[in-house]
Scaffold this active site. Structure first.
Site, PDB file in Angstrom:
ATOM      1  CE  LYS A   1      41.438  37.262  39.535  1.00 53.34           C
ATOM      2  NZ  LYS A   1      40.603  36.785  38.432  1.00 53.34           N
ATOM      3  CG  ASN A   2      42.253  38.825  35.735  1.00 53.72           C
ATOM      4  OD1 ASN A   2      42.089  37.760  36.352  1.00 53.72           O
ATOM      5  ND2 ASN A   2      41.400  39.821  35.810  1.00 53.72           N
TER       6      ASN A   2
ATOM      7  NE  ARG B   1      33.430  32.715  33.252  1.00 56.45           N
ATOM      8  CZ  ARG B   1      32.396  32.019  32.818  1.00 56.45           C
ATOM      9  NH1 ARG B   1      31.638  31.401  33.657  1.00 56.45           N
ATOM     10  NH2 ARG B   1      32.133  31.926  31.553  1.00 56.45           N
TER      11      ARG B   1
ATOM     12  CB  CYS C   1      29.389  33.685  36.155  1.00 52.49           C
ATOM     13  SG  CYS C   1      30.467  34.927  36.861  1.00 52.49           S
TER      14      CYS C   1
ATOM     15  NE  ARG D   1      32.403  36.159  32.728  1.00 56.17           N
ATOM     16  CZ  ARG D   1      33.349  36.065  33.678  1.00 56.17           C
ATOM     17  NH1 ARG D   1      32.982  35.894  34.931  1.00 56.17           N
ATOM     18  NH2 ARG D   1      34.619  36.140  33.396  1.00 56.17           N
ATOM     19  N   PRO D   2      29.123  33.790  28.042  1.00 51.64           N
ATOM     20  CG  PRO D   2      28.509  35.022  26.179  1.00 51.64           C
ATOM     21  CD  PRO D   2      28.572  35.091  27.679  1.00 51.64           C
ATOM     22  CB  VAL D   3      32.748  29.888  25.817  1.00 50.45           C
ATOM     23  CG1 VAL D   3      32.973  30.004  27.317  1.00 50.45           C
ATOM     24  CG2 VAL D   3      31.824  28.718  25.480  1.00 50.45           C
TER      25      VAL D   3
ATOM     26  CG  ASP E   1      37.688  42.961  36.574  1.00 53.34           C
ATOM     27  OD1 ASP E   1      38.660  42.382  36.066  1.00 53.34           O
ATOM     28  OD2 ASP E   1      36.510  42.629  36.370  1.00 53.34           O
TER      29      ASP E   1
ATOM     30  CB  ILE F   1      31.965  44.591  30.724  1.00 49.22           C
ATOM     31  CG1 ILE F   1      32.735  45.853  30.323  1.00 49.22           C
ATOM     32  CG2 ILE F   1      32.698  43.325  30.267  1.00 49.22           C
ATOM     33  CD1 ILE F   1      32.988  46.024  28.839  1.00 49.22           C
TER      34      ILE F   1
ATOM     35  NE  ARG G   1      37.652  32.588  42.318  1.00 47.34           N
ATOM     36  CZ  ARG G   1      36.835  32.336  41.282  1.00 47.34           C
ATOM     37  NH1 ARG G   1      35.520  32.355  41.451  1.00 47.34           N
ATOM     38  NH2 ARG G   1      37.338  32.103  40.084  1.00 47.34           N
TER      39      ARG G   1
HETATM   40  C1  EPZ Z   1      38.366  38.694  31.933  1.00 46.09           C
HETATM   41  O1  EPZ Z   1      37.237  37.823  31.882  1.00 46.09           O
HETATM   42  C2  EPZ Z   1      38.722  38.819  33.408  1.00 46.09           C
HETATM   43  N1  EPZ Z   1      39.006  37.501  33.943  1.00 46.09           N
HETATM   44  C3  EPZ Z   1      37.546  39.426  34.173  1.00 46.09           C
HETATM   45  O2  EPZ Z   1      37.978  39.659  35.515  1.00 46.09           O
HETATM   46  C4  EPZ Z   1      37.201  40.773  33.573  1.00 46.09           C
HETATM   47  O3  EPZ Z   1      36.051  41.259  34.196  1.00 46.09           O
HETATM   48  C5  EPZ Z   1      36.925  40.611  32.069  1.00 46.09           C
HETATM   49  O4  EPZ Z   1      38.039  39.992  31.408  1.00 46.09           O
HETATM   50  C6  EPZ Z   1      36.681  41.951  31.388  1.00 46.09           C
HETATM   51  O5  EPZ Z   1      37.736  42.808  31.581  1.00 46.09           O
HETATM   52  C7  EPZ Z   1      40.244  36.985  33.757  1.00 46.09           C
HETATM   53  O6  EPZ Z   1      41.118  37.563  33.151  1.00 46.09           O
HETATM   54  C8  EPZ Z   1      40.508  35.641  34.354  1.00 46.09           C
HETATM   55  P1  EPZ Z   1      35.642  38.804  28.434  1.00 46.09           P
HETATM   56  P2  EPZ Z   1      36.737  37.193  30.501  1.00 46.09           P
HETATM   57  O7  EPZ Z   1      35.671  37.579  27.605  1.00 46.09           O
HETATM   58  O8  EPZ Z   1      37.895  36.959  29.627  1.00 46.09           O
HETATM   59  C9  EPZ Z   1      31.360  38.746  26.381  1.00 46.09           C
HETATM   60  C10 EPZ Z   1      37.989  39.474  37.856  1.00 46.09           C
HETATM   61  O9  EPZ Z   1      37.253  40.058  38.669  1.00 46.09           O
HETATM   62  N2  EPZ Z   1      31.781  37.485  25.746  1.00 46.09           N
HETATM   63  O10 EPZ Z   1      36.571  39.909  28.092  1.00 46.09           O
HETATM   64  O11 EPZ Z   1      35.863  36.056  30.821  1.00 46.09           O
HETATM   65  C11 EPZ Z   1      31.167  38.608  27.884  1.00 46.09           C
HETATM   66  O12 EPZ Z   1      29.908  38.091  28.211  1.00 46.09           O
HETATM   67  C12 EPZ Z   1      37.378  38.877  36.570  1.00 46.09           C
HETATM   68  O13 EPZ Z   1      39.216  39.341  37.999  1.00 46.09           O
HETATM   69  C13 EPZ Z   1      31.003  36.954  24.745  1.00 46.09           C
HETATM   70  O14 EPZ Z   1      29.962  37.503  24.378  1.00 46.09           O
HETATM   71  O15 EPZ Z   1      35.846  38.412  29.959  1.00 46.09           O
HETATM   72  C14 EPZ Z   1      31.374  40.033  28.354  1.00 46.09           C
HETATM   73  O16 EPZ Z   1      30.203  40.739  28.237  1.00 46.09           O
HETATM   74  C15 EPZ Z   1      35.885  38.894  36.570  1.00 46.09           C
HETATM   75  N3  EPZ Z   1      31.414  35.777  24.188  1.00 46.09           N
HETATM   76  C16 EPZ Z   1      32.423  40.568  27.378  1.00 46.09           C
HETATM   77  O17 EPZ Z   1      32.409  39.706  26.249  1.00 46.09           O
HETATM   78  C17 EPZ Z   1      32.572  35.130  24.575  1.00 46.09           C
HETATM   79  O18 EPZ Z   1      32.910  34.076  24.039  1.00 46.09           O
HETATM   80  C18 EPZ Z   1      33.836  40.628  27.937  1.00 46.09           C
HETATM   81  O19 EPZ Z   1      34.148  39.370  28.473  1.00 46.09           O
HETATM   82  C19 EPZ Z   1      33.348  35.706  25.581  1.00 46.09           C
HETATM   83  C20 EPZ Z   1      32.940  36.890  26.164  1.00 46.09           C
END
Ligand code: EPZ
Length: 420
Positions: free
Chosen positions: A22-23, A92, A116, A121-123, A307, A329, A399
């Site tokens: 999926k990811n 998201r 969430c 989940r900041p961006v 995950d 995480i 999902r």
């Molecule tokens: C991806 O989410 C996956 N989703 C998540 O899987 C997975 O848990 C995550 O990576 C970590 O492996 C998809 O691929 C669609 P991140 P993503 O940005 O990209 C922080 C599932 O169950 N962060 O790597 O949203 C954040 O808060 C889902 O399939 C910032 O601080 O995760 C977290 O603590 C759930 N600022 C860390 O980084 C940002 O702008 C990692 O998040 C972005 C993230």
């Protein structure tokens, strides 16, 4: 509302195949926006999140034709530049259109994702990535407005307080492939799904080096072409099925997976005492006894994946002795623990740590799923529990798991879905 009835106690046996990841599929579908030429993605899993991404692309005027597991996409020059709140709030990963829209059209309007279940989940890292390429960004009325044409290559460190970001790495990579000059992403996420996206972009004619390492170098090109792509298998689904074998003390062969992308998972399973044989594209998992207590700490790839934290937490509830699971995480990703305690588990949550006192056996109960991986953990616990459990809001499973109950039933589980 859908719910699952699970009658526990049957050891799972047999062979089960995993679907594509999926990811990996989600960012790859978004990346098709980078060219007007047709792209074809094969072996696409039948997941709710994939349907949401297809709905998003169609709502933008992209031509999307789906035949079973094959999706053909063609994004003409007239596509819309907006990802609306109504779709982004459901998934998201809709924010993956930000990078490609900006790269190809110089503008994008993407709703902020909002709250969430698994934590904040900041961006900010996504925005940092595109701003390093010269995009001008403003947040207004719940939307990210980004403009920048042409984007220019730049250097950016994409590491946050919890380490690298998969999403920000993917979005910045997709924004950089059509930029003028070279972009260097330091502190990049190394997940196999990032590498698979880079493989797709390279197939389109992009110049990407170093994907899968903390430093990715992208030299922008003028245009990209259409391509056909088969995504990598889902290591999280494979890990979930592996825990299903161990928690029921069964013997299961998981086919079509990539053991080399699951080292931390395989090591941890072995540490719990399960027999794990890693072959070419398959895993054989067997267990005859209660798992041994182990400590787990989630980390960015190649560390132990967040995950799979919930699923292993479920496994360790019947462990011998004490286990400590630390979630590094998503700090509040423990909603499943309270539901597992309803099944007789003994889990104490202390900040981002779960201390688990293993019990002999779980007992069945009515429990509530809160998110995708938590719902998988509840199904696994119910497979091991005495009696019949009822898992409410099981729609969360759809999902990210394709017909999980059918796959489990084919391995001997007594599970059925009740709708309405
Ligand atoms: C991806 O989410 C996956 N989703 C998540 O899987 C997975 O848990 C995550 O990576 C970590 O492996 C998809 O691929 C669609 P991140 P993503 O940005 O990209 C922080 C599932 O169950 N962060 O790597 O949203 C954040 O808060 C889902 O399939 C910032 O601080 O995760 C977290 O603590 C759930 N600022 C860390 O980084 C940002 O702008 C990692 O998040 C972005 C993230």
């Amino acid at each position: 509302m859908d719910r699952l009835l699970v009658y526990g106690g049957s050891p799972l046996r047999g062979v089960v195949a995993v679907a594509s990841a999926k990811n990996a599929v989600l960012p790859i579908l978004a990346a098709t926006l980078l060219t007007e030429e047709p792209c074809t993605i094969t072996n696409v899993p039948l997941l709710e999140d994939v349907s949401t991404m297809v709905r998003l692309l169609s709502s933008m005027g992209v031509s999307v034709a789906r035949q079973g597991r094959r999706i053909a996409v063609a994004a003409s020059d007239r596509v819309g530049k907006e990802a609306p709140y109504d779709i982004v709030r459901k998934m998201r990963a809709s924010y993956y259109v930000l990078g490609p829209l900006l790269a190809r059209f110089g503008e994008a309007r993407v709703s902020l994702p909002g709250g969430c279940a698994i934590g904040p989940r900041p961006v900010d890292l996504h925005l940092k990535g595109i701003e390093a390429l010269g995009a001008r960004v403003r947040i207004e009325h719940g939307y990210i407005h980004a403009r920048g044409r042409p984007l220019r290559g730049g250097t950016v460190l994409l590491e946050g307080p919890n380490g690298p970001s998969v999403g920000a790495t993917a979005n910045t990579m997709m924004a950089a492939v059509l930029a003028r000059g070279t972009t260097v992403i330091d502190g990049a996420a190394c997940e196999p799904e990032v590498t698979d996206l880079a493989r797709f972009l390279t197939g389109m004619g992009a110049n990407v080096e170093g994907a899968g390492t903390p430093t990715i170098r992208i030299r922008g090109v003028r245009r990209l072409r259409g391509v056909a792509h088969r995504p990598i298998p889902d290591r999280i689904e494979a890990g979930t099925l592996a825990v299903a074998a161990a928690i029921t003390r069964g013997r299961v062969e998981i086919s079509g997976c990539r053991p080399e992308q699951m080292t931390a998972v395989v090591d941890t399973l072995r540490a719990t005492g399960a027999d794990v044989e890693a072959g070419r594209k398959k895993l054989l998992v067997a267990s005859e006894d209660r798992p041994l207590g182990v400590n787990i700490s989630t980390r960015p790839y190649p560390g132990f994946p967040t995950d799979l934290q919930a699923q292993f937490t479920a496994l360790l509830t019947t462990g011998r002795g004490t286990s400590v699971v630390t979630e590094n995480i998503f700090e509040s990703r423990f909603l499943h623990a309270l539901e597992l305690n309803r099944m007789g588990a003994r889990i104490d949550i202390n900040g981002n740590m779960a201390v688990i006192q293993g019990v002999e056996r779980l007992s069945s109960a009515q429990v509530m799923a809160s998110d995708l991986r938590a719902s998988a953990a509840l199904v696994l616990a119910a497979l091991a529990a005495r009696g019949q459990s009822e898992i409410l809001r099981s729609y969360h499973l759809d999902r990210g798991y394709e017909q999980l109950e059918r796959k489990l039933a084919a391995l001997g589980a007594r599970v059925k879905r009740v709708t309405g």
